[in-house]
Design a protein around this motif. Structure first.
Motif, PDB file in Angstrom:
ATOM      1  N   LYS A 153       0.841  -1.189   0.000  1.00 61.42           N
ATOM      2  CA  LYS A 153       0.000   0.000   0.000  1.00 61.42           C
ATOM      3  C   LYS A 153       0.879   1.242   0.000  1.00 61.42           C
ATOM      4  O   LYS A 153       1.859   1.346   0.734  1.00 61.42           O
ATOM      5  CB  LYS A 153      -0.897   0.029   1.231  1.00 61.42           C
ATOM      6  CG  LYS A 153      -2.005  -0.974   1.167  1.00 61.42           C
ATOM      7  CD  LYS A 153      -3.066  -0.678   2.174  1.00 61.42           C
ATOM      8  CE  LYS A 153      -4.207  -1.641   2.000  1.00 61.42           C
ATOM      9  NZ  LYS A 153      -5.356  -1.277   2.752  1.00 61.42           N
ATOM     10  N   ARG A 154       0.498   2.183  -0.863  1.00 53.66           N
ATOM     11  CA  ARG A 154       1.252   3.430  -0.940  1.00 53.66           C
ATOM     12  C   ARG A 154       0.804   4.363   0.178  1.00 53.66           C
ATOM     13  O   ARG A 154      -0.370   4.428   0.516  1.00 53.66           O
ATOM     14  CB  ARG A 154       1.006   4.108  -2.288  1.00 53.66           C
ATOM     15  CG  ARG A 154       1.596   3.351  -3.437  1.00 53.66           C
ATOM     16  CD  ARG A 154       1.369   4.096  -4.704  1.00 53.66           C
ATOM     17  NE  ARG A 154      -0.054   3.954  -5.063  1.00 53.66           N
ATOM     18  CZ  ARG A 154      -0.720   4.801  -5.824  1.00 53.66           C
ATOM     19  NH1 ARG A 154      -0.129   5.852  -6.296  1.00 53.66           N
ATOM     20  NH2 ARG A 154      -1.991   4.585  -6.115  1.00 53.66           N
ATOM     21  N   LYS A 155       1.747   5.098   0.707  1.00 55.33           N
ATOM     22  CA  LYS A 155       1.398   6.094   1.701  1.00 55.33           C
ATOM     23  C   LYS A 155       0.964   7.356   0.972  1.00 55.33           C
ATOM     24  O   LYS A 155       1.696   7.912   0.170  1.00 55.33           O
ATOM     25  CB  LYS A 155       2.589   6.403   2.599  1.00 55.33           C
ATOM     26  CG  LYS A 155       2.962   5.248   3.495  1.00 55.33           C
ATOM     27  CD  LYS A 155       4.058   5.626   4.436  1.00 55.33           C
ATOM     28  CE  LYS A 155       4.387   4.453   5.347  1.00 55.33           C
ATOM     29  NZ  LYS A 155       5.452   4.770   6.288  1.00 55.33           N
ATOM     30  N   ALA A 156      -0.246   7.793   1.236  1.00 54.77           N
ATOM     31  CA  ALA A 156      -0.785   8.956   0.556  1.00 54.77           C
ATOM     32  C   ALA A 156      -0.266  10.224   1.212  1.00 54.77           C
ATOM     33  O   ALA A 156      -0.207  10.342   2.433  1.00 54.77           O
ATOM     34  CB  ALA A 156      -2.303   8.928   0.597  1.00 54.77           C
ATOM     35  N   SER A 157       0.112  11.158   0.392  1.00 53.57           N
ATOM     36  CA  SER A 157       0.568  12.452   0.884  1.00 53.57           C
ATOM     37  C   SER A 157      -0.648  13.265   1.308  1.00 53.57           C
ATOM     38  O   SER A 157      -1.752  13.097   0.787  1.00 53.57           O
ATOM     39  CB  SER A 157       1.337  13.174  -0.219  1.00 53.57           C
ATOM     40  OG  SER A 157       1.639  14.481   0.190  1.00 53.57           O
ATOM     41  N   ILE A 158      -0.439  14.180   2.240  1.00 56.72           N
ATOM     42  CA  ILE A 158      -1.543  15.017   2.700  1.00 56.72           C
ATOM     43  C   ILE A 158      -1.976  15.982   1.604  1.00 56.72           C
ATOM     44  O   ILE A 158      -3.130  16.378   1.516  1.00 56.72           O
ATOM     45  CB  ILE A 158      -1.158  15.778   3.997  1.00 56.72           C
ATOM     46  CG1 ILE A 158      -2.398  16.431   4.608  1.00 56.72           C
ATOM     47  CG2 ILE A 158      -0.093  16.820   3.720  1.00 56.72           C
ATOM     48  CD1 ILE A 158      -2.195  16.989   5.967  1.00 56.72           C
TER      49      ILE A 158
END
Length: 72
Positions: free
Chosen positions: A42-47
């Motif tokens: 899973k990719r970490k989503a940027s704010i």
């Protein structure tokens, strides 16, 4: 009476060499591997890439342009 009989196409029982050597992967096995891989990567989503933040940023830019345009 041979006029009304249609000829049938010849059929051959030929399987290519590369299909004999490899077995087809089972669909259940493939789906379980896909679920395994998908769960771990899973990719970490940027704010900044979230939709509410982008909408607020767009509204802020439009308000800033309106304020700067009213000074002329």
């Amino acid at each position: 009476m041979n006029l009304f009989k249609q000829r049938k196409n010849k059929s051959f029982n030929y399987t290519p060499r590369h299909q004999k050597d490899q077995e087809q992967p089972k669909k259940e096995d493939l789906s379980s591997k896909w679920d395994e891989i998908r769960g771990t990567s899973k990719r970490k989503a940027s704010i900044f890439s979230s939709l509410p933040i982008m909408v607020l940023f767009l509204i802020a830019v439009l308000v800033l342009l309106y304020i700067l345009g009213s000074y002329q």
